[in-house]
Enzyme design. Sequence first.
Site, PDB file in Angstrom:
ATOM      1  N   LYS B  74      -2.822  -0.771  -3.020  1.00  0.00           N
ATOM      2  CA  LYS B  74      -1.621  -0.991  -3.811  1.00  0.00           C
ATOM      3  C   LYS B  74      -0.450  -0.188  -3.258  1.00  0.00           C
ATOM      4  O   LYS B  74       0.656  -0.717  -3.076  1.00  0.00           O
ATOM      5  CB  LYS B  74      -1.901  -0.610  -5.270  1.00  0.00           C
ATOM      6  CG  LYS B  74      -0.827  -1.006  -6.239  1.00  0.00           C
ATOM      7  CD  LYS B  74      -1.312  -0.714  -7.664  1.00  0.00           C
ATOM      8  CE  LYS B  74      -1.750   0.728  -7.752  1.00  0.00           C
ATOM      9  NZ  LYS B  74      -2.463   1.093  -8.959  1.00  0.00           N
ATOM     10  N   THR B  76      -0.233   1.083  -0.244  1.00  0.00           N
ATOM     11  CA  THR B  76       0.019   0.554   1.093  1.00  0.00           C
ATOM     12  C   THR B  76       0.931  -0.669   1.024  1.00  0.00           C
ATOM     13  O   THR B  76       1.879  -0.809   1.814  1.00  0.00           O
ATOM     14  CB  THR B  76      -1.326   0.186   1.755  1.00  0.00           C
ATOM     15  OG1 THR B  76      -2.141   1.350   1.782  1.00  0.00           O
ATOM     16  CG2 THR B  76      -1.131  -0.340   3.160  1.00  0.00           C
ATOM     17  N   ARG B  97       4.407   7.784  -6.716  1.00  0.00           N
ATOM     18  CA  ARG B  97       4.074   9.052  -7.368  1.00  0.00           C
ATOM     19  C   ARG B  97       3.735  10.148  -6.367  1.00  0.00           C
ATOM     20  O   ARG B  97       3.351   9.875  -5.239  1.00  0.00           O
ATOM     21  CB  ARG B  97       2.872   8.859  -8.295  1.00  0.00           C
ATOM     22  CG  ARG B  97       3.220   8.178  -9.588  1.00  0.00           C
ATOM     23  CD  ARG B  97       1.996   7.938 -10.426  1.00  0.00           C
ATOM     24  NE  ARG B  97       1.141   6.926  -9.808  1.00  0.00           N
ATOM     25  CZ  ARG B  97      -0.089   6.657 -10.201  1.00  0.00           C
ATOM     26  NH1 ARG B  97      -0.643   7.329 -11.186  1.00  0.00           N
ATOM     27  NH2 ARG B  97      -0.794   5.719  -9.598  1.00  0.00           N
ATOM     28  N   LYS B 108     -11.610  14.218  -0.196  1.00  0.00           N
ATOM     29  CA  LYS B 108     -10.516  14.253   0.758  1.00  0.00           C
ATOM     30  C   LYS B 108      -9.210  13.791   0.115  1.00  0.00           C
ATOM     31  O   LYS B 108      -9.211  12.925  -0.746  1.00  0.00           O
ATOM     32  CB  LYS B 108     -10.842  13.361   1.953  1.00  0.00           C
ATOM     33  CG  LYS B 108     -11.786  14.038   2.936  1.00  0.00           C
ATOM     34  CD  LYS B 108     -12.167  13.120   4.056  1.00  0.00           C
ATOM     35  CE  LYS B 108     -13.291  13.699   4.912  1.00  0.00           C
ATOM     36  NZ  LYS B 108     -12.872  14.829   5.747  1.00  0.00           N
ATOM     37  N   ALA B 276      -2.872   8.229 -15.155  1.00  0.00           N
ATOM     38  CA  ALA B 276      -2.719   6.832 -15.552  1.00  0.00           C
ATOM     39  C   ALA B 276      -3.618   6.479 -16.733  1.00  0.00           C
ATOM     40  O   ALA B 276      -3.612   5.346 -17.194  1.00  0.00           O
ATOM     41  CB  ALA B 276      -3.007   5.919 -14.373  1.00  0.00           C
ATOM     42  N   PHE B 304      -3.639   2.329 -11.398  1.00  0.00           N
ATOM     43  CA  PHE B 304      -4.802   1.481 -11.693  1.00  0.00           C
ATOM     44  C   PHE B 304      -4.479  -0.020 -11.582  1.00  0.00           C
ATOM     45  O   PHE B 304      -3.571  -0.408 -10.840  1.00  0.00           O
ATOM     46  CB  PHE B 304      -5.369   1.805 -13.083  1.00  0.00           C
ATOM     47  CG  PHE B 304      -5.896   3.206 -13.236  1.00  0.00           C
ATOM     48  CD1 PHE B 304      -6.408   3.923 -12.163  1.00  0.00           C
ATOM     49  CD2 PHE B 304      -5.902   3.832 -14.485  1.00  0.00           C
ATOM     50  CE1 PHE B 304      -6.905   5.223 -12.316  1.00  0.00           C
ATOM     51  CE2 PHE B 304      -6.390   5.125 -14.636  1.00  0.00           C
ATOM     52  CZ  PHE B 304      -6.880   5.803 -13.553  1.00  0.00           C
ATOM     53  N   PHE B 384      -7.733  -7.556   5.515  1.00  0.00           N
ATOM     54  CA  PHE B 384      -8.701  -6.700   6.215  1.00  0.00           C
ATOM     55  C   PHE B 384      -9.221  -7.484   7.415  1.00  0.00           C
ATOM     56  O   PHE B 384      -9.317  -8.712   7.370  1.00  0.00           O
ATOM     57  CB  PHE B 384      -9.873  -6.351   5.291  1.00  0.00           C
ATOM     58  CG  PHE B 384      -9.623  -5.131   4.442  1.00  0.00           C
ATOM     59  CD1 PHE B 384      -8.659  -5.144   3.449  1.00  0.00           C
ATOM     60  CD2 PHE B 384     -10.347  -3.951   4.638  1.00  0.00           C
ATOM     61  CE1 PHE B 384      -8.426  -4.021   2.664  1.00  0.00           C
ATOM     62  CE2 PHE B 384     -10.119  -2.829   3.860  1.00  0.00           C
ATOM     63  CZ  PHE B 384      -9.160  -2.865   2.871  1.00  0.00           C
ATOM     64  N   TRP B 412      -0.746  -3.302   6.911  1.00  0.00           N
ATOM     65  CA  TRP B 412      -1.610  -2.166   7.269  1.00  0.00           C
ATOM     66  C   TRP B 412      -1.715  -2.063   8.794  1.00  0.00           C
ATOM     67  O   TRP B 412      -1.573  -0.984   9.358  1.00  0.00           O
ATOM     68  CB  TRP B 412      -3.005  -2.352   6.635  1.00  0.00           C
ATOM     69  CG  TRP B 412      -3.921  -1.174   6.861  1.00  0.00           C
ATOM     70  CD1 TRP B 412      -4.030  -0.060   6.094  1.00  0.00           C
ATOM     71  CD2 TRP B 412      -4.853  -1.007   7.936  1.00  0.00           C
ATOM     72  NE1 TRP B 412      -4.963   0.805   6.618  1.00  0.00           N
ATOM     73  CE2 TRP B 412      -5.482   0.246   7.744  1.00  0.00           C
ATOM     74  CE3 TRP B 412      -5.208  -1.784   9.047  1.00  0.00           C
ATOM     75  CZ2 TRP B 412      -6.458   0.741   8.622  1.00  0.00           C
ATOM     76  CZ3 TRP B 412      -6.177  -1.297   9.922  1.00  0.00           C
ATOM     77  CH2 TRP B 412      -6.785  -0.039   9.700  1.00  0.00           C
TER      78      TRP B 412
END
Lengths: 559, 559
Positions: B74, B76, B97, B108, B276, B304, B384, B412
Amino acid sequence: MMAFKTDIEIAREAKKLPIQEIGAKLGIGPEDLVPYGHDKAKVSADFIARQAGNKNGKLILVTAINPTPAGEGKTTTTVGLGDGLNAIGKKAAVCIREASLGPCFGMKGGAAGGGYAQVVPMEEMNLHFTGDFHAITSAHNLLSALIDNHIYWGNSLDIDIRRVVWKRVMDMNDRALRDIVTSLGGVANGFPRQAGFDITVASEVMAILCLSNDLEDLQERLGRIIVAYTRDRKPVTCKELKADGAMTVLLKDAMQPNLVQTLENNPAFVHGGPFANIAHGCNSVVATKTALKLNDYVVTEAGFGADLGAEKFMNIKCRKAGLAPAAIVIVATIRAMKMNGGVKKQDLGAENVAAVKDGCANLGRHIENIKGFGVPAVVAINHFAGDTEAEIKACKDYVASQGSEAILCKHWAEGSKGIQELATRVAQIADSGVAQFQMLYPDDMSLMKKIETIAKRIYRADERLADKKIRDQLAQWEEQGFRDLPICMAKTQYSFSTDANLRGAPTGHSVPIREVRLSAGAGFVVVVCGEIMTMPGLPRVPSSESIMLNDEGLIEGLF
Amino acid sequence: MMAFKTDIEIAREAKKLPIQEIGAKLGIGPEDLVPYGHDKAKVSADFIARQAGNKNGKLILVTAINPTPAGEGKTTTTVGLGDGLNAIGKKAAVCIREASLGPCFGMKGGAAGGGYAQVVPMEEMNLHFTGDFHAITSAHNLLSALIDNHIYWGNSLDIDIRRVVWKRVMDMNDRALRDIVTSLGGVANGFPRQAGFDITVASEVMAILCLSNDLEDLQERLGRIIVAYTRDRKPVTCKELKADGAMTVLLKDAMQPNLVQTLENNPAFVHGGPFANIAHGCNSVVATKTALKLNDYVVTEAGFGADLGAEKFMNIKCRKAGLAPAAIVIVATIRAMKMNGGVKKQDLGAENVAAVKDGCANLGRHIENIKGFGVPAVVAINHFAGDTEAEIKACKDYVASQGSEAILCKHWAEGSKGIQELATRVAQIADSGVAQFQMLYPDDMSLMKKIETIAKRIYRADERLADKKIRDQLAQWEEQGFRDLPICMAKTQYSFSTDANLRGAPTGHSVPIREVRLSAGAGFVVVVCGEIMTMPGLPRVPSSESIMLNDEGLIEGLF
């Protein structure tokens, strides 16, 4: 009579230069200054590394008599002397500590200096500044979380939950957090144990940041922090919890010294702020060393009076960092001399030459102590409007009788032009190379013997009281390899003795040692004599109640 | 096959412009940019005030299907769409945010975006950034300290120490602090009571900062925070403790939105980061409004999936701030469709058109819901490498059958040039003025009825389960004047239902309300359905163990 302006009024009238122009005075290009707003910056670690080959300037320490309610003006004199040196054509900077945010919401926050000898921006320096203390809080509490997390997930290091010595910290005066029980609420929240919070400036991470030479040194020191003991009293370290790397990452920016300016647009490094009781109370080694590489003279200060601050500056900071002061200034005021001579605060307005003479004993003791370090001492009489000629003469005569000299300084009211005599004299002394700095004790003296040396030679106490438990603890640390550490005394700042009410130059007193603590990362043994509060509380009417933004967007009530 | 670069490798290769150049693109002069380093700045409140007369740009919301372990992208897509709009010659910025520091030491840390659609500087944004979260922590904990201090000094407000609802916060994953007892140790430390810490992003101060229009609004909202109740259940507010002014001072800088840049040097506002679940999960109103004044298009996202994030974006943020989206993008991936269609994560590599078709039901429900707000929805299929032509066609056909359209996006892998079709279409929709934004419920609907409306119209649940205690509580708040507040639902993000394992588009389920909480300062009623964790813990092997500076001074292990 002229109406006096408050410190904040003077600070707000300051004609600040863009921080890049302050950097340029030191040869720091804009690419090597990391700006925080238009009037604050960090000096990049890369730039600092490139200055390694520079010649060092002369280091001048400003210390003081034991503090009294009359106020001495040590920071004011530090800032004023820096401006004074620049005014007589010398290249000079000042190095002072950062302020803690939390206490500003209890009592009013403080200026960095006062009158016409201040460092600005004042508001930011009392609030978040460049975030260093927040970074220290985060790094400290990450380690705290990792301790309980380690225990939660099986405790393979066998930490005794009764012997966790690493608390949490917050930059806030919050007495409710002094003594707490954590991990209540069942299995998912861990193993309940007694714990607590200190204020951030009391964190060993703060002391470590201030004593580290660079990030590598920082990480090594962080790794050596002892966080807990096993049931058979084997120390457990930060490195065993693998927290040292992440803590270093959190402190990467905070390690870079902050550059700001005085009211007269001279460079001021404001970096680090360790407690002056359970820690060594000096600004960072990185800031001091950087300033020395970029200036001919660097004026710095140490916390509290010379018995605590200067002693630790020399025996801890100079020892660890390979520094040596070329001259030392002891700040005194006529009012403080009178209080040392028995005058009550409400009677300070009246001339009292006899009390000045009596009170000078405190000053005399500090002069003598400083000379014991092999460094010439000059007394700066920080002038107050009510001081009389006769009182000033009495003080000067006394200092002369001690083989030193006292110079009247009017930097508070006049800025640099009120302190040029002191600046000239201090520069002369520093240039003369007459200082033969020597520390009070060698590394290889036993810990108890080091304590005795400080108590005897600095405090002039007759006896040191340490029960068997404390002597055994010191002996155990010596066996564990900590014999070479210096001592960090934590006692009242108001007296040479451990009795805050004993002013002047007491003798024949004893120094009872209540507790000893090992700061293995910072690299000193803390010797606690009396009650030391590491988490303050808020007063009945905290200053927070009157702190607000006014209609012009300016902060009211902080000062 | 080409070796893919990691997000951090791509981020480190970014050719960042000085932040002043990014500001200049928006007409912000260097004097109005408050720099934090060379690649981050805050936009001054003064500058923002001066833009009040500007025309607003078009607001584009990016939301998503219910999150799956496959990842949707989202942020991205938000970043990619911003770059895409700039690439087709539009003046556009993104608003996202800020990240929370604490969780980075457990799992990570995350990039802001991914691949060639990222916001930089990545490391700083995952660590201290510009200090906003530290300021929120300080402001929150000042209020906490003032509560216990008030009780300590006589408790004239008659706070029931069993009914203090204001906890403390820390930006750290520390389960040991969830449930604690404070003020142990005797008289000087106060009155022992049960207390606890949340993580900073769960603080109501965070939600307030994100919903406030300016400092005045901020202070008023802070003042309305309910911190405790008296024995007879009368609320005690922050303003009664006189904490609102000092908290505002602490948040003064944090209220100014942060400006950074995308990999393609387009402006990105990164400001605020409320949870959220117990909060509304959007970036700050100040940032969004500022961006709208300076751009023709502003792309923002909500937390979310659309059932939680978009619903709250519209019913809370847009309602409070007077905003209205001109177009909405729903992000989906073929992989996530397959998971919604019952495929396990390890089997996602294989083509499975039937599963895509089955899984599209989740997407279809979100499209329908979004249309219910009167705003056109476009689906962005975040591409993807393993997606097959047949799978993509199946998804597109499904979306077309729902009267909407799906556009394949390759931002991406390709940055802006992979997302120009979506950018063009979104700009067309936004410019067409076809959106007729309407909120789901009016202010004056009863609280319980609002909850029912969300559960029925968004979740498609058959029944709402709320016991008498909860209904009584809602009724009491209505009597106290809080009837007009919107609802902030806190339920699992993984399903339309309250059962995280129920993917697709379930019907016939019930929504059991476990708890309701009043955020009187933020201005919403939180309705908790299921377990909501407000203080995370660290995993068995926390990522902190591998976070460190490498020999080049770069941060390893954070990503």
